[in-house]
Design an enzyme around this catalytic site. Structure first.
Site, mmCIF file in Angstrom:
data_model
loop_
_atom_site.group_PDB
_atom_site.id
_atom_site.type_symbol
_atom_site.label_atom_id
_atom_site.label_comp_id
_atom_site.label_asym_id
_atom_site.label_seq_id
_atom_site.Cartn_x
_atom_site.Cartn_y
_atom_site.Cartn_z
ATOM 1 N N HIS A 1 45.184 69.549 4.802
ATOM 2 C CA HIS A 1 46.641 69.625 4.953
ATOM 3 C C HIS A 1 47.402 69.591 3.618
ATOM 4 O O HIS A 1 48.086 70.545 3.256
ATOM 5 C CB HIS A 1 47.150 68.441 5.792
HETATM 6 C C1 BDR Z 1 48.858 64.468 7.479
HETATM 7 O O1 BDR Z 1 48.560 63.155 7.926
HETATM 8 C C2 BDR Z 1 47.665 62.520 7.052
HETATM 9 O O2 BDR Z 1 46.593 61.985 7.737
HETATM 10 C C3 BDR Z 1 47.235 63.560 6.054
HETATM 11 O O3 BDR Z 1 47.104 62.954 4.765
HETATM 12 C C4 BDR Z 1 48.330 64.589 6.066
HETATM 13 O O4 BDR Z 1 49.353 64.258 5.151
HETATM 14 C C5 BDR Z 1 48.283 65.454 8.457
HETATM 15 O O5 BDR Z 1 48.814 65.250 9.730
#
Ligand code: BDR
Ligand code: CA
Length: 310
Positions: free
Chosen positions: A240
């Site tokens: 992500h």
């Molecule tokens: C987001 O949530 C966190 O777990 C990850 O770092 C990312 O920023 C994804 O949903």
């Protein structure tokens, strides 16, 4: 080459760690500071993890600030199931020696932005608490921000609940403050990040770089992969947060559309959902560029090249 002044707000977090490494490997940025927030793990871990990653990349001069230790209104929820108890499961990194800056992360954001002689880009990789509090405390920062590129939300789906993505679910009130601020926003959500997958082949390509940075990255990504692959049935785990940094480096890897986005803060069922008005049904002006497609192969090529330079 002129550099782009950048503040990174994050909650490391394994994919945050990879995003920080991608930023450190990119001479296009002048990293003014890293602010941390409670999110994937509590604040004592996120600020310490940010410093560990700075030291891994030999960037001890980067200033790290601790921001807000909890969301604005709701009870804190963390994501140890994805990132492990420390937030950097799989890595073997020593306790950081570089100091945590004494200033609060929100104060750093406000003072840096207010004193800036040119607009600053803000990359957010975690819950939006720090930026929201800064906006409430000093709205004068708005014209000082070039743009905010946000990992969060989705038009299509959630990853914590059926409809909410973690960063917005963790602090929907903060996300709402940011999306109603009038700032130029780019939202990179699960619609896109769930197509940017660390498959076993890509993981081996990272490992094959065979540097300490690549070794730690591959070890973290190996454990981080397990949760998402099992839950979402995808052939790899979504990377992500590095999408935000990749977007700033190479926007042509992404396709987006200017749309109206609102954050649900009332409903128990859809708490934290980003309501993305794909077809203009609400008749509201667009308040964000929502990224809807990514070139995953191009993204991994960029990531591999940059990681190899550290
Ligand atoms: C987001 O949530 C966190 O777990 C990850 O770092 C990312 O920023 C994804 O949903
Ligand atoms: Ca994050």
């Amino acid at each position: 080459m002129p550099t782009r002044p950048l503040i990174i707000d994050c909650d490391p977090g394994i994919d945050d760690a990879i995003a920080l490494l991608l930023a450190f490997a990119s001479p296009e940025f002048e990293i003014l500071g890293i602010t941390t927030v409670a999110g994937n793990v509590p604040l004592p871990f996120t600020q310490s993890n940010a410093r560990k990653i700075c030291e891994l990349a030999n960037r001890r001069e980067v200033r790290v600030y601790a921001g807000c230790p909890r969301p604005m209104m709701r009870v804190m929820e963390t994501a140890e199931r994805v990132h492990g108890k420390t937030g950097l499961q799989g890595a073997t990194l020593p306790e950081p020696e570089m100091p945590l800056q004494p200033q609060h992360g929100v104060e750093f954001l406000i003072s840096t932005l207010m004193q800036a002689s040119e607009p600053i880009t803000v990359a957010t990789l975690g819950p939006l608490t720090n930026l929201a509090i800064a906006l409430i405390q000093e709205p004068g920062i708005i014209p000082k921000i070039q743009e905010v590129v946000i990992m969060g939300g989705a038009a299509s789906q959630g990853n914590v609940t059926a409809s909410a993505e973690f960063n917005f679910y963790a602090d929907p009130h903060a996300a709402s403050v940011v999306f109603t601020s009038g700032l130029p926003l780019t939202m990179i959500g699960l619609d896109v990040t769930h197509t940017v997958l660390t498959t076993p082949e890509r993981l081996e390509q990272i490992r094959a770089i065979a540097t300490p940075v690549a070794h730690q990255s591959a070890n973290m990504l190996a454990t981080y992969g397990t949760h998402d692959v099992e839950k979402f049935g995808m052939p790899g785990s979504p990377l992500h947060d590095p999408c935000v940094i990749a977007y700033l480096l190479q926007p042509d890897l992404f396709v987006g559309k200017s749309l109206y986005v609102a954050i649900e803060t009332q409903s128990e069922l859809t708490f934290g959902k980003s309501v993305v008005d794909l077809w203009g049904s609400h008749g509201q002006p667009a308040n964000a560029q929502v990224i809807l497609q990514a070139n995953a192969a191009g993204f991994y090529q960029l990531l591999l090249e940059r990681l190899a330079s550290l």
